[in-house]
Write an enzyme that holds these catalytic residues in place. Sequence first.
Site, PDB file in Angstrom:
ATOM      1  CG  HIS A   1      -9.583  -2.931   9.333  1.00  0.00           C
ATOM      2  ND1 HIS A   1      -8.676  -3.547  10.322  1.00  0.00           N
ATOM      3  CD2 HIS A   1     -10.619  -3.854   9.133  1.00  0.00           C
ATOM      4  CE1 HIS A   1      -9.380  -4.740  10.812  1.00  0.00           C
ATOM      5  NE2 HIS A   1     -10.041  -4.982  10.134  1.00  0.00           N
TER       6      HIS A   1
ATOM      7  CB  ILE B   1      -2.007   5.529  16.807  1.00  0.00           C
ATOM      8  CG1 ILE B   1      -1.877   5.034  15.556  1.00  0.00           C
ATOM      9  CG2 ILE B   1      -1.646   7.008  16.780  1.00  0.00           C
ATOM     10  CD1 ILE B   1      -0.448   4.907  14.970  1.00  0.00           C
TER      11      ILE B   1
ATOM     12  CG  ASN C   1      -2.299  -0.749   1.035  1.00  0.00           C
ATOM     13  OD1 ASN C   1      -3.041  -0.579   0.137  1.00  0.00           O
ATOM     14  ND2 ASN C   1      -2.265  -1.993   1.699  1.00  0.00           N
TER      15      ASN C   1
ATOM     16  CG  ASN D   1      -5.966   1.743  10.086  1.00  0.00           C
ATOM     17  OD1 ASN D   1      -4.928   1.510   9.558  1.00  0.00           O
ATOM     18  ND2 ASN D   1      -6.883   0.791  10.388  1.00  0.00           N
TER      19      ASN D   1
HETATM   20  C1  GAR Z   1      -3.350  -4.515   4.306  1.00  0.00           C
HETATM   21  O1  GAR Z   1      -4.240  -5.238   3.730  1.00  0.00           O
HETATM   22  C2  GAR Z   1      -3.990  -3.592   5.339  1.00  0.00           C
HETATM   23  O2  GAR Z   1      -5.403  -3.357   5.110  1.00  0.00           O
HETATM   24  C3  GAR Z   1      -3.791  -4.387   6.583  1.00  0.00           C
HETATM   25  O3  GAR Z   1      -2.483  -4.987   6.361  1.00  0.00           O
HETATM   26  C4  GAR Z   1      -2.167  -5.141   5.228  1.00  0.00           C
HETATM   27  C5  GAR Z   1      -0.930  -4.421   4.926  1.00  0.00           C
HETATM   28  O4  GAR Z   1      -0.265  -4.833   3.472  1.00  0.00           O
HETATM   29  N1  GAR Z   1      -3.877  -3.675   7.737  1.00  0.00           N
HETATM   30  C6  GAR Z   1      -4.609  -4.042   8.894  1.00  0.00           C
HETATM   31  O5  GAR Z   1      -4.763  -5.301   8.943  1.00  0.00           O
HETATM   32  C7  GAR Z   1      -4.757  -3.126  10.053  1.00  0.00           C
HETATM   33  N2  GAR Z   1      -5.520  -3.450  10.969  1.00  0.00           N
HETATM   34  P1  GAR Z   1       0.780  -4.029   2.916  1.00  0.00           P
HETATM   35  O6  GAR Z   1       1.991  -4.061   3.884  1.00  0.00           O
HETATM   36  O7  GAR Z   1       1.089  -4.869   1.687  1.00  0.00           O
HETATM   37  O8  GAR Z   1       0.409  -2.879   2.491  1.00  0.00           O
END
Ligand code: GAR
Length: 188
Positions: A104, A88, A14, A102
């Site tokens: 999610h 946070i 991301n 954020n």
């Molecule tokens: C993403 O899918 C994000 O939505 C999730 O972690 C992943 C990170 O992927 N976040 C959570 O679960 C927060 N509660 P990335 O490191 O490839 O961006």
Amino acid sequence: MKRIAIFASGSGTNAEAIARHFADNDNIQVTCVLSNRANAGVHQRMQPFGIPTITLDKETWNTATPIVDMLQEQNIDLIVLAGFMRKIETPLTTAFARRIINIHPSLLPLHGGAGMYGHHVHEAVLAAGDTESGITIHYVDEMIDGGEIIFQARCEVLPDDTPDTLADRIHILEHRHFPQVIEQLLTD
Ligand code: GAR
């Protein structure tokens, strides 16, 4: 110029999508990436974009005031949590109220809260027998995954999905929408 700080703990796909989206933008810039993991993939992913990354230790994340000072010195307008797997702390949510968002990987309020991150979320979606899932982009406040929702997008859950195949579909949605939602927030 609007300035973004990204917080990331993991692979950083991301963060990469966001960095790419704003790479040639004269009005919005990804200024830095802060992490709690020195070996997170995000550090390498930022190199082609010339975006500096820093790893901060547990104590600094817990205290949080040095982070507030650093981000205020850099005139950061928006903090973006892109796969950031820590709570946070209050100094940050106070100093940057409605300026931390954020992403999610589920349709909150479903499958959110403490312990619900990454593959745990997709496992919970499959265990619940949900026929759809999706992404939620929301403001960050004191409650884990409880802040005001800004944007959601949906996808189907297929009968033969595994946590990995569902995660892949969710990542596609995230990369498509997250940079655009950020741009809209910083442009409005
Ligand atoms: C993403 O899918 C994000 O939505 C999730 O972690 C992943 C990170 O992927 N976040 C959570 O679960 C927060 N509660 P990335 O490191 O490839 O961006």
